[in-house]
Design a protein around this motif. Structure first.
Motif, PDB file in Angstrom:
ATOM      1  N   LEU A 198       0.812  -1.216   0.000  1.00 37.78           N
ATOM      2  CA  LEU A 198       0.000   0.000   0.000  1.00 37.78           C
ATOM      3  C   LEU A 198       0.846   1.267   0.000  1.00 37.78           C
ATOM      4  O   LEU A 198       0.410   2.299  -0.511  1.00 37.78           O
ATOM      5  N   LEU A 199       2.030   1.215   0.603  1.00 38.63           N
ATOM      6  CA  LEU A 199       2.920   2.368   0.654  1.00 38.63           C
ATOM      7  C   LEU A 199       4.153   2.101  -0.194  1.00 38.63           C
ATOM      8  O   LEU A 199       4.663   0.974  -0.232  1.00 38.63           O
ATOM      9  N   SER A 200       4.622   3.129  -0.843  1.00 37.91           N
ATOM     10  CA  SER A 200       5.788   2.980  -1.708  1.00 37.91           C
ATOM     11  C   SER A 200       7.048   2.792  -0.863  1.00 37.91           C
ATOM     12  O   SER A 200       7.088   3.119   0.334  1.00 37.91           O
ATOM     13  N   GLU A 201       8.072   2.283  -1.518  1.00 35.85           N
ATOM     14  CA  GLU A 201       9.352   2.088  -0.831  1.00 35.85           C
ATOM     15  C   GLU A 201       9.954   3.407  -0.393  1.00 35.85           C
ATOM     16  O   GLU A 201      10.581   3.503   0.670  1.00 35.85           O
ATOM     17  N   ALA A 202       9.747   4.456  -1.193  1.00 37.60           N
ATOM     18  CA  ALA A 202      10.286   5.774  -0.839  1.00 37.60           C
ATOM     19  C   ALA A 202       9.658   6.301   0.449  1.00 37.60           C
ATOM     20  O   ALA A 202      10.342   6.888   1.301  1.00 37.60           O
ATOM     21  N   LEU A 258      -0.157   2.574   9.543  1.00 35.08           N
ATOM     22  CA  LEU A 258      -0.006   3.571   8.483  1.00 35.08           C
ATOM     23  C   LEU A 258      -0.589   3.004   7.200  1.00 35.08           C
ATOM     24  O   LEU A 258      -0.195   1.922   6.763  1.00 35.08           O
ATOM     25  N   GLY A 259      -1.526   3.720   6.592  1.00 33.49           N
ATOM     26  CA  GLY A 259      -2.127   3.238   5.352  1.00 33.49           C
ATOM     27  C   GLY A 259      -3.558   3.711   5.233  1.00 33.49           C
ATOM     28  O   GLY A 259      -3.917   4.801   5.696  1.00 33.49           O
ATOM     29  N   ASP A 260      -4.400   2.895   4.625  1.00 32.60           N
ATOM     30  CA  ASP A 260      -5.802   3.246   4.442  1.00 32.60           C
ATOM     31  C   ASP A 260      -6.673   2.141   5.023  1.00 32.60           C
ATOM     32  O   ASP A 260      -6.210   1.336   5.841  1.00 32.60           O
ATOM     33  N   PRO A 308      -3.915   7.797   8.620  1.00 34.12           N
ATOM     34  CA  PRO A 308      -4.188   7.562   7.196  1.00 34.12           C
ATOM     35  C   PRO A 308      -3.058   8.093   6.326  1.00 34.12           C
ATOM     36  O   PRO A 308      -2.522   9.182   6.570  1.00 34.12           O
ATOM     37  N   VAL A 309      -2.689   7.326   5.326  1.00 32.04           N
ATOM     38  CA  VAL A 309      -1.661   7.725   4.362  1.00 32.04           C
ATOM     39  C   VAL A 309      -2.136   7.298   2.982  1.00 32.04           C
ATOM     40  O   VAL A 309      -2.354   6.109   2.735  1.00 32.04           O
ATOM     41  N   ILE A 319       2.981  12.927   4.859  1.00 36.51           N
ATOM     42  CA  ILE A 319       3.947  11.821   4.840  1.00 36.51           C
ATOM     43  C   ILE A 319       4.411  11.502   3.421  1.00 36.51           C
ATOM     44  O   ILE A 319       5.621  11.336   3.193  1.00 36.51           O
ATOM     45  N   PRO A 320       3.525  11.404   2.410  1.00 39.37           N
ATOM     46  CA  PRO A 320       4.037  11.213   1.048  1.00 39.37           C
ATOM     47  C   PRO A 320       4.909  12.367   0.571  1.00 39.37           C
ATOM     48  O   PRO A 320       5.860  12.156  -0.185  1.00 39.37           O
TER      49      PRO A 320
END
Length: 754
Positions: A163-167, A429-431, A467-468, A514-515
């Motif tokens: 769900l989250l990128s490596e960056a 962290l996420g949706d 939420p991210v 965060i992004p």
């Protein structure tokens, strides 16, 4: 004049913060939450202004209580308490005003009375023993070794790599590592010593000399004085208000002993200096395994570095063993832990008892006895072995595994009750999809605890959600609530933001901050811009977010078109979505096309459900219709809607006959229920997707049953009650006092404001 300017500046910042709660602040939505952070940072730069901020916040709280501004109370109270914990010294008169205000909140409904009671208890301790709140927070968060206060806390941050990128993950890890660079155990002990002496002695403490003396000390001396200070503070806290003067005298003696043990030279007498509040201990985890949460919690309670010898097995777990009746519980059909026994069951292999004399046997008798061939010993995994769970659990409040011989006639001592010395704060962290995984893991954990209680009596478990999502900063704006599909992934965050304005201001703002952190160039200016903003906000959230919002977890049972395939059981938290399956065998394709031509698209369904009514009476209904799919949502779309139920939206295909021929239209049917069953009457399959997560999709489904998920311990106790008494529909005995439904608590600052 200068003090007047400082007070005016702080008052202006506080009033701006309140306007932000009303939505009148002109700043962009993505910049919300910065006002609180900058206010605390300004006080950290000049700690002598802490008393000014506390006095202003008390006045604003009293004004909010007199007027119709209740939504200001909880944000102002959290801001005040956070300032008071970090302040070097607050006068008794000011602490008394805050304490009196918290007592007034006890006359208000929840959550005001709950938060007021919690803070009144803390303030009473702080007034009796200044510096106690800071000391306990640092000791527990940094897991400093302390016998008078043995509690430990740890923050586990879980992110789904899908769900989250490596960056984003790398940026978060970098930010957290930077926040903990200077947080060695010795530095944290020095912080505790300095803050406790400053809080007790006030202006009589030369902070500059004290800090210089502690910096020049070896680790052993710092540990010694740390133990002295912690013992003094904890003992004074147990004596109550009568020991305030004795505590001050004892702290003054420790202060002079520290200065004399290591001369620091001539240092100017300065005013009150702030002591940094170190960030909590973070650990970042990529959620790659289903049982990873349970494994991390077990390792927190029982690190792998400890020995797991059988001789160290603790007998306290025996008091929490669940009998074999668990196997009869329908909700607990999962394999139990296996205990590897060293007893072969052969009498010859048993060791001789020292009390009984050994009777020699002849050679013939020895050889006539059963012999055991050598076998292969399986080495269990450290995380799965019961020896690992039971070993080394001795500590404060846990009985020693060694059983001393007791004299005859003396009754055995009752086992000491286990204490919850550990607190695990799980930050997601996420949706909504990662919350669905959390619901699965939490349900699995509760089932494990029903079979073999290990974590429950030792661990406080707290859940937090940040939420991210990736997208534009305005996708979570209030004007775009019906907009993009990306926003649909944050239904829980929007609900929590509506229920708690302080959560909306401080946590929902991180959704796009965060992004952004991941896209910032790696340069020295990066740290100047962020200044560990993300880490500071997470620390503030886990420290002050004490009010849970409980979400009902729903159980789903899926039946497949292949009768040989066993039904699947799962849980979901936010949404269940069904859709007509596209893949149809070739032999059925022509028949399906003919059917669609006659009856329209979709499949024929039979929907059986219990209607939700205000009187709480059960009314079961059954309807047959043709549909292309349906969506079950558990999160209320309207904040005024407080019924805990499923909101089911069914897309029904209605046939219309007119002069131009036959046509079909889609009609939305809405119903509210807690129990529902959907069955395909023509045996055509459909797909089921849980919590908007494509990885949790079931295919070739012909029937689905959904109901509130029951607490596994409730199922166990009810099964036992039914075995030892006549079957009854009503809950009897202990069962009626136990929570029936499985609720997932997510902490916010205020919970749901009534």
């Amino acid at each position: 004049m200068e003090s007047t300017e400082v007070e005016s500046d702080i008052l202006r910042r506080v009033r701006t913060l309140l306007r932000e709660l009303d939505g009148h602040h002109p700043a962009c939505q993505c910049n919300r939450g910065m006002l609180r952070w900058t206010l605390h940072k300004k006080i950290d730069q000049n700690p002598s202004n802490s008393s000014v901020l506390v006095r202003i916040l008390v006045k604003e709280l009293e004004r909010a209580e007199r007027g119709d501004f209740r939504h200001y109370i909880i944000p102002l109270l959290h801001t005040l308490m956070y300032t008071l914990i970090k302040a070097p010294c607050i006068s008794e008169e000011l602490c008394g005003r805050v304490y009196d205000f918290c007592k007034k909140l006890l006359t208000l409904p929840k959550p005001f009375c709950t938060i007021g009671l919690d803070y009144a208890i803390r303030l009473k301790m702080e007034r009796t023993t200044p510096g106690m709140l800071y000391q306990r927070m640092v000791i527990s968060e940094q897991s400093l070794k302390s016998d008078p206060y043995p509690y430990q806390e740890k923050i586990f941050i879980f992110a789904d790599p899908d769900l989250l990128s490596e960056a984003i993950c790398n940026a978060l890890v970098t930010d957290m590592e930077a926040a903990q660079v200077s947080q060695s155990p010795q530095a944290c002990m020095c912080y505790v010593i300095t803050h406790a002496l400053q809080a007790a002695l006030g202006e009589g403490c030369n902070s500059t000399s004290l800090k210089r003396s502690l910096q020049d000390m070896p680790m052993s001396d710092v540990e010694h004085w740390f133990g002295q200070v912690v013992t003094a503070v904890e003992c004074a806290g147990g004596q109550g208000s009568t020991g305030r003067s004795q505590h001050t005298a004892r702290m003054e003696k420790i202060y002079h002993d520290v200065l004399s043990s290591c001369p620091a030279g001539d240092a100017p007498l300065g005013g009150l200096q702030g002591t940094p509040l170190p960030n909590p201990s973070f650990s970042f985890h990529l959620w790659t395994e289903d049982d990873q949460l349970w494994k991390e919690l077990v390792l927190f309670i029982r690190p792998l570095s400890h020995t797991c010898e059988p001789s160290c097995l603790s007998q306290d777990l025996d008091n929490f063993e669940i009998p074999d009746i668990v196997s009869d519980c329908e909700c607990c059909q999962q394999s139990r832990f296996s205990v590897l026994s060293t007893d072969s069951g052969i009498e010859r292999d048993l060791p001789a008892a020292p009390e009984e004399p050994f009777s020699p046997c002849s050679t013939e008798t020895e050889q006539s006895r059963l012999q055991r061939k050598g076998g292969i010993k399986k080495k269990p995994s450290p995380l799965e072995g019961v020896a690992f769970l039971q070993a080394g659990c001795n500590g404060p409040g846990v009985k020693s595994p060694a059983k001393p011989k007791r004299k005859p006639g003396i009754p055995p001592e009752p086992p000491a009750p286990l204490q919850r010395l550990h607190t695990a704060r799980i930050v997601l962290l996420g949706d909504d999809r990662i919350l669905g995984r959390l619901a699965q893991a939490y349900h699995s954990l509760r089932k494990r605890e029903t079979r073999r209680v290990f974590l429950t009596p030792r661990l406080n478990l707290q859940f937090y959600y940040i939420p991210v999502v990736t997208g534009q900063p305005d996708t979570l704006a209030a004007a775009d609530h019906a907009a993009t599909g990306q926003e649909d992934l944050c239904e829980v965050a929007r609900y929590l933001g509506r229920a708690d304005p302080w959560y909306e201001s401080n946590i929902n703002t991180l959704c796009h901050v965060i992004p952004k952190l991941a896209t910032m160039p790696s340069s020295p200016s990066k740290h100047l811009v962020t200044d560990l903003f993300i880490t500071d906000v997470i620390a503030y959230y886990v420290r002050m977010g004490i009010q849970p919002v409980c979400f009902q977890v729903y159980a789903v049972k899926v039946f497949f078109s292949d009768s040989v395939q066993e039904p699947a059981e799962d849980v979901f938290l936010t949404e269940l979505h069904t859709q007509v399956q596209d893949s149809i065998p070739h032999r059925e394709l022509s028949m399906t096309k003919r059917k669609m031509t006659l009856d329209g698209p979709g499949i024929d369904l039979t929907v059986t459900y219990r209607k939700v009514v205000l009187s709480s009476r059960v009314k079961e209904l059954a309807v047959s219709l043709r549909s292309t799919g349906l969506v079950m949502k558990t999160i209320p779309a309207d904040e005024a809607e407080d019924l805990v139920c499923l909101n089911v939206n069914i897309t029904e295909i209605v046939k219309i006959n007119n002069l131009s021929g036959r046509s079909f239209s889609a009609v939305a049917n809405r119903l509210k229920t807690r129990y529902i069953q959907i069955r395909s009457t023509e045996q055509r399959p459909f797909t089921v997707c849980l919590d908007k997560d494509s990885r949790r999709t079931y295919r070739n489904v012909i029937s689905v049953e959904v109901s509130p998920c029951l607490e596994p311990s409730y199922c166990l106790q009810k099964t036992r009650a039914m075995k030892f008494s006549l079957p009854e529909t009503e809950d009897v005995g202990l069962v009626k006092y136990m929570p029936k439904s499985l609720l997932l608590p997510i902490n916010t600052f205020a919970g749901t404001i009534q």
